[in-house]
Enzyme design. Structure first.
Site, mmCIF file in Angstrom:
data_model
loop_
_atom_site.group_PDB
_atom_site.id
_atom_site.type_symbol
_atom_site.label_atom_id
_atom_site.label_comp_id
_atom_site.label_asym_id
_atom_site.label_seq_id
_atom_site.Cartn_x
_atom_site.Cartn_y
_atom_site.Cartn_z
ATOM 1 N N LYS A 138 12.324 -5.368 13.317
ATOM 2 C CA LYS A 138 11.058 -6.463 14.064
ATOM 3 C C LYS A 138 10.925 -6.155 15.652
ATOM 4 O O LYS A 138 10.821 -6.523 16.697
ATOM 5 C CB LYS A 138 11.112 -7.886 14.005
ATOM 6 C CG LYS A 138 10.354 -9.055 14.016
ATOM 7 C CD LYS A 138 10.461 -9.954 13.636
ATOM 8 C CE LYS A 138 10.019 -11.344 13.898
ATOM 9 N NZ LYS A 138 8.023 -10.955 12.822
ATOM 10 N N ALA A 139 10.296 -5.011 15.209
ATOM 11 C CA ALA A 139 9.866 -4.393 16.739
ATOM 12 C C ALA A 139 8.480 -4.617 17.484
ATOM 13 O O ALA A 139 7.463 -3.849 16.857
ATOM 14 C CB ALA A 139 10.324 -2.902 16.815
#
Length: 329
Positions: A159-160
């Protein structure tokens, strides 16, 4: 939905005032998007504020950081305890909790390894992500012209922050085209996910959802929906889904921490089913609502209640579920 300021933010193990949470403009994250984060909801229940699947979210944060070679000095339990204390200090009964791991001010250039890693955690009140009527009436979406990030480009399982540049393109295009949201296809033309939510289809009584191989984030809400459906004896299949299946499905809904569970009444100007949320969508909405508000048998394992001020926060260590599939972290 403007952010509503609260009192305290956690930074590298210390509490700071909201207005003191600032970055230098030349921090690595500003130029290169070098951050990972989580979004977690805290719900008001009869037993007090309760954070939904807190430890699973914090484990995913650690996993996201590991993928990008960000070494963290905090454990799942430390992050979880901090989240509870954050909600308590800010005196909120329901809110959105956002931990962020980022590369800060250090060196210029793409190589991030000599830039310091900063960890922040904030919370604020946040209402319905897709609007107050979305739950009851459903929303209209369009299939985006922007493809989801392809395998071996940016890791979809992390989850960048950088991944959400792709999401922004999907969301902005949907807005300009008159839709509430967009659904993206993967590089092979199969259904992937929305700008920030996973997708489910109902066809002949079976619930379908795309697999990880279609460049989706392994959603924690998605995993909850799978388990809740199994509790209701609704068959669930992970399957590659062609675009046209969206149009002929009996029901389609999306889910995520921010969006929760929202039915789709129209896709690409094609009415889905009867044009309103179908029976399985409504059952999933109700089961999810019950689980996050302490009214479901799953609530005991999924909710972490924020203790009152005089009680020291303790979170049970994350234990693996022997029946859990490895890809649904």
């Amino acid at each position: 939905m403007p952010i509503q300021a609260t009192e305290k933010i956690w930074h590298n193990g210390k509490w700071i005032n909201w207005d003191d949470a600032k970055l230098h403009v030349l921090s690595h994250v500003v130029s290169y998007g070098s951050a990972v984060f989580e979004g977690i909801r805290c719900y008001e229940t009869k037993q007090g504020p309760a954070i939904f699947r807190l430890r699973e979210h914090m484990q995913r944060l650690i996993n996201s950081a590991k993928i990008y070679r960000m070494e963290l000095p905090f454990s799942v339990e430390q992050f979880a305890n901090t989240a509870c204390e954050l909600v308590r200090l800010n005196k909120l009964n329901s809110c959105y909790v956002k931990p962020i791991v980022l590369r800060g001010y250090g060196e210029a250039g793409v190589n991030p390894l000599n830039s310091p890693i900063d960890v922040y955690m904030a919370c604020w009140s946040w209402g319905a992500y897709l609007g107050p009527e979305a739950l009851s009436k459903g929303v209209e979406v369009g299939v985006s012209s922007w493809t989801r990030i392809a395998p071996n480009t940016l890791p979809a399982m992390s989850k960048a922050a950088a991944n959400y540049m792709n999401s922004q393109l999907i969301r902005m295009e949907a807005s300009f085209n008159g839709y509430t949201e967009g659904i993206a296809l993967d590089s092979g033309g199969h259904v992937s996910e929305g700008s920030g939510m996973n997708v489910f289809l109902v066809h002949d009584g079976v619930l379908y959802t795309p697999p990880l191989a279609t460049s989706i984030l392994p959603g924690i809400t998605r995993d909850a929906i799978v388990k809740l459906a199994e509790d209701l004896n609704i068959p669930v299949k992970e399957s590659v889904i062609p675009r046209e299946m969206l149009y002929i499905a009996d029901e389609v809904f999306v889910c995520g921490t921010a969006a929760e569970v929202i039915g789709l009444r129209e896709i690409d100007f094609r009415k889905i089913g009867s044009g309103v949320s179908g029976p399985i969508t409504r059952r999933m909405q109700q089961a999810f609502s019950d689980s996050v508000r302490g009214r479901h048998r799953r609530s005991k394992e999924w909710l972490t209640y924020v203790p009152p001020a005089e009680t020291e926060t303790q979170v049970v260590p994350l234990a693996p579920d022997p029946g859990e599939r490895a890809e649904l972290i």
